[in-house]
Design a protein around this motif. Structure first.
Motif, PDB file in Angstrom:
ATOM      1  N   VAL A  98     -27.827 -13.239 -41.553  1.00  0.00           N
ATOM      2  CA  VAL A  98     -29.191 -13.508 -41.089  1.00  0.00           C
ATOM      3  C   VAL A  98     -29.318 -14.840 -40.350  1.00  0.00           C
ATOM      4  O   VAL A  98     -30.028 -14.918 -39.346  1.00  0.00           O
ATOM      5  CB  VAL A  98     -30.186 -13.435 -42.276  1.00  0.00           C
ATOM      6  CG1 VAL A  98     -31.565 -13.915 -41.864  1.00  0.00           C
ATOM      7  CG2 VAL A  98     -30.277 -12.006 -42.799  1.00  0.00           C
ATOM      8  N   PRO A  99     -28.638 -15.915 -40.785  1.00  0.00           N
ATOM      9  CA  PRO A  99     -28.776 -17.182 -40.049  1.00  0.00           C
ATOM     10  C   PRO A  99     -28.136 -17.187 -38.673  1.00  0.00           C
ATOM     11  O   PRO A  99     -28.437 -18.073 -37.864  1.00  0.00           O
ATOM     12  CB  PRO A  99     -28.057 -18.183 -40.967  1.00  0.00           C
ATOM     13  CG  PRO A  99     -27.981 -17.528 -42.302  1.00  0.00           C
ATOM     14  CD  PRO A  99     -27.845 -16.072 -42.011  1.00  0.00           C
ATOM     15  N   HIS A 100     -27.263 -16.213 -38.381  1.00  0.00           N
ATOM     16  CA  HIS A 100     -26.397 -16.326 -37.214  1.00  0.00           C
ATOM     17  C   HIS A 100     -26.578 -15.227 -36.171  1.00  0.00           C
ATOM     18  O   HIS A 100     -26.105 -15.375 -35.046  1.00  0.00           O
ATOM     19  CB  HIS A 100     -24.937 -16.338 -37.669  1.00  0.00           C
ATOM     20  CG  HIS A 100     -24.638 -17.400 -38.672  1.00  0.00           C
ATOM     21  ND1 HIS A 100     -24.464 -18.728 -38.321  1.00  0.00           N
ATOM     22  CD2 HIS A 100     -24.515 -17.351 -40.033  1.00  0.00           C
ATOM     23  CE1 HIS A 100     -24.255 -19.452 -39.419  1.00  0.00           C
ATOM     24  NE2 HIS A 100     -24.266 -18.636 -40.458  1.00  0.00           N
ATOM     25  N   THR A 101     -27.237 -14.154 -36.535  1.00  0.00           N
ATOM     26  CA  THR A 101     -27.362 -13.030 -35.611  1.00  0.00           C
ATOM     27  C   THR A 101     -28.675 -12.299 -35.876  1.00  0.00           C
ATOM     28  O   THR A 101     -29.249 -12.407 -36.967  1.00  0.00           O
ATOM     29  CB  THR A 101     -26.173 -12.064 -35.771  1.00  0.00           C
ATOM     30  OG1 THR A 101     -26.223 -11.073 -34.735  1.00  0.00           O
ATOM     31  CG2 THR A 101     -26.203 -11.355 -37.115  1.00  0.00           C
ATOM     32  N   LYS A 102     -29.138 -11.565 -34.914  1.00  0.00           N
ATOM     33  CA  LYS A 102     -30.383 -10.809 -35.079  1.00  0.00           C
ATOM     34  C   LYS A 102     -30.122  -9.641 -36.037  1.00  0.00           C
ATOM     35  O   LYS A 102     -29.182  -8.866 -35.855  1.00  0.00           O
ATOM     36  CB  LYS A 102     -30.858 -10.292 -33.731  1.00  0.00           C
ATOM     37  CG  LYS A 102     -32.246  -9.671 -33.753  1.00  0.00           C
ATOM     38  CD  LYS A 102     -32.654  -9.222 -32.352  1.00  0.00           C
ATOM     39  CE  LYS A 102     -32.854 -10.405 -31.429  1.00  0.00           C
ATOM     40  NZ  LYS A 102     -33.321  -9.982 -30.075  1.00  0.00           N
TER      41      LYS A 102
ATOM     42  N   ARG B  41     -41.025 -10.342 -42.589  1.00  0.00           N
ATOM     43  CA  ARG B  41     -41.016  -8.907 -42.272  1.00  0.00           C
ATOM     44  C   ARG B  41     -40.667  -8.661 -40.815  1.00  0.00           C
ATOM     45  O   ARG B  41     -39.807  -7.833 -40.478  1.00  0.00           O
ATOM     46  CB  ARG B  41     -42.389  -8.294 -42.582  1.00  0.00           C
ATOM     47  CG  ARG B  41     -42.427  -6.766 -42.346  1.00  0.00           C
ATOM     48  CD  ARG B  41     -43.786  -6.279 -41.911  1.00  0.00           C
ATOM     49  NE  ARG B  41     -44.180  -6.812 -40.611  1.00  0.00           N
ATOM     50  CZ  ARG B  41     -43.700  -6.386 -39.438  1.00  0.00           C
ATOM     51  NH1 ARG B  41     -42.782  -5.417 -39.390  1.00  0.00           N
ATOM     52  NH2 ARG B  41     -44.118  -6.920 -38.295  1.00  0.00           N
ATOM     53  N   ALA B  42     -41.350  -9.398 -39.932  1.00  0.00           N
ATOM     54  CA  ALA B  42     -41.100  -9.210 -38.508  1.00  0.00           C
ATOM     55  C   ALA B  42     -39.690  -9.664 -38.125  1.00  0.00           C
ATOM     56  O   ALA B  42     -39.041  -9.040 -37.274  1.00  0.00           O
ATOM     57  CB  ALA B  42     -42.146  -9.988 -37.703  1.00  0.00           C
ATOM     58  N   PHE B  43     -39.207 -10.723 -38.756  1.00  0.00           N
ATOM     59  CA  PHE B  43     -37.896 -11.292 -38.431  1.00  0.00           C
ATOM     60  C   PHE B  43     -36.766 -10.312 -38.707  1.00  0.00           C
ATOM     61  O   PHE B  43     -35.798 -10.230 -37.944  1.00  0.00           O
ATOM     62  CB  PHE B  43     -37.700 -12.578 -39.236  1.00  0.00           C
ATOM     63  CG  PHE B  43     -36.458 -13.347 -38.914  1.00  0.00           C
ATOM     64  CD1 PHE B  43     -36.231 -13.840 -37.640  1.00  0.00           C
ATOM     65  CD2 PHE B  43     -35.511 -13.603 -39.899  1.00  0.00           C
ATOM     66  CE1 PHE B  43     -35.083 -14.568 -37.342  1.00  0.00           C
ATOM     67  CE2 PHE B  43     -34.366 -14.329 -39.621  1.00  0.00           C
ATOM     68  CZ  PHE B  43     -34.146 -14.810 -38.333  1.00  0.00           C
TER      69      PHE B  43
END
Length: 411
Positions: A204-208, A76-78
């Motif tokens: 998601v794996p590569h950028t905020k 959730r926070a991520f």
């Protein structure tokens, strides 16, 4: 200071040779490798806390449940969801998209409505919408792309109509590496009362990622593409929409009460998580997120951009090499998809393997995109934060050697 060579020490699988050459793993768009911290977290669960979650009152069950739900809060926070009620654990992106197409699409799409996708979607973001269109007698429409392989916004404005109910597209392409402007597209579909569903497996794996800033109604991604275990993924959905959405799997955990003839569902998020979940996978995903956050998502993105800035000029000098996607490296992720004149992509991939370099070849689960590009298949090298400039240089050296071999029969 970011040090990809030091980071690589966390990945035991990378410390090997393939065909007597040091392994260079460039198939990260398919799946990423797992650091020892993730492997340890999964092992610790099985060694010390293995139990089913939620209903047990014994110590192991309580520890397992706490770890499982802590993982949900970490996710959730991520992604900056507003509540853990908006975070559903799935088997991966494919499962998540199918859940939305069936559980939500069947509720809101009616005969004559329109569903929009793009030519660059992964099959998991095409086939569910095809099936929804079949079930509801709706119309499936493809939005055209620009030369930079993103949705042509002006043409999209002309195509998206009052009949539009669903716009489903990738945040970043698994073939072209191009990145869509999700907030602008969300605004377009919201203006006609529709909903946007985003495949975030390659972003998601590569950028905020901030799902609230994107204004995505649904957002799906997979753990195994971000250093987590296989078999675990996430579906984010706005709480009000998940409250309306119907579960597509039924059984234990997701019920409130089972009567003789009918049943009622429990509250979010467990309403959708029937049966024993992938507890170890969720715990491993938490460890993966913590690992990525320790490095820093901004640092990861910056490093991949440096790799692309180092690679792309070298590729442009190779005669007979066709590169697909944006020419500007700042407009793409760490994916380079290419063809070499006169050489089948599968032969390219085999030759690279002989050099110890793992790349992918084929249609990449994107056959409509291959037709759009007028090619049956492509080769793809996909980089991640544990790849170095030395990996880039060796990739280019090997590519030139392979070209020489196929052109002249020797290396």
């Amino acid at each position: 200071m970011f040090d990809s060579l030091k980071i690589k020490e966390d990945f035991p699988i990378l410390k090997q040779t393939v065909n007597d050459e040091p392994l260079i793993y460039l198939d990260n768009a398919a799946t990423t490798q797992k650091p020892k911290q993730v492997l340890q977290a999964v092992q610790d669960y099985y060694f010390h806390d293995n139990a089913n979650v939620h209903r047990g009152v014994h110590t192991l069950a309580e520890r397992a449940t706490r770890s499982y739900e802590e993982s949900r809060e970490t996710v959730r926070a991520f992604i900056n969801a507003s509540s853990t009620k908006e975070v559903l654990f799935t088997r991966g992106t494919t499962t998540a998209l199918n859940w939305v197409a069936k559980g939500f699409g069947d509720l809101v799409v009616e005969e004559g409505d329109e569903i929009y996708i793009t030519p660059m979607e992964h099959h998991s973001n095409i086939v569910p919408w095809q099936q929804l269109a079949f079930r509801k007698r709706a119309t499936l429409k493809y939005l055209p792309l620009t030369e930079d392989a993103v949705v042509d916004m002006e043409k999209a404005k002309e195509i998206i109509s009052e009949k539009g109910k669903i716009l489903a597209l990738c945040h970043a392409s698994n073939v072209m590496g191009s990145i869509h402007s999700i907030p602008r597209l969300a605004e377009l579909i919201h203006q006609v009362g529709g909903y946007i569903v985003v495949d975030g497996a390659q972003s998601v794996p590569h950028t905020k990622v901030d799902v609230q800033a994107l204004n995505a109604d649904f957002f799906a991604f997979s753990g195994h593409k971000m250093c987590g275990p296989t078999g675990i993924g996430v579906l984010y959905g706005k709480q009000a929409l998940l409250e309306r959405m119907e579960p597509v799997e039924y059984g234990g955990e997701m019920i409130d009460f089972v009567y003789d003839e009918t049943s009622t569902w429990t509250e979010l998020p467990w309403k959708f998580e029937a049966g024993t979940p992938n507890i170890a996978g969720a715990i491993g995903l938490k460890a993966a997120i913590e690992y990525l956050q320790a490095i820093g998502m901004d640092e990861i993105e910056r490093h991949e951009q440096k790799l692309m800035a180092h690679l792309m000029p070298q590729l442009s000098d190779i005669e007979g090499l066709s590169i697909y996607g944006p020419t500007d490296h700042t407009k793409r992720t760490g994916i380079v998809t290419f063809n070499l004149d006169g050489v089948h992509p599968h032969d390219l991939a085999t030759a690279f393997d002989m050099e110890g370099i793992a790349i992918r070849a084929g249609h990449h689960c994107a056959q409509p995109l291959m037709r759009y590009l007028d090619t049956p298949a492509t080769a793809r090298a996909s980089f991640y934060f544990y790849n170095s400039k030395e990996d880039v240089d060796q990739f280019v050296v090997s590519l030139k050697k392979i070209k020489e071999f196929f052109n002249n029969g020797f290396i």
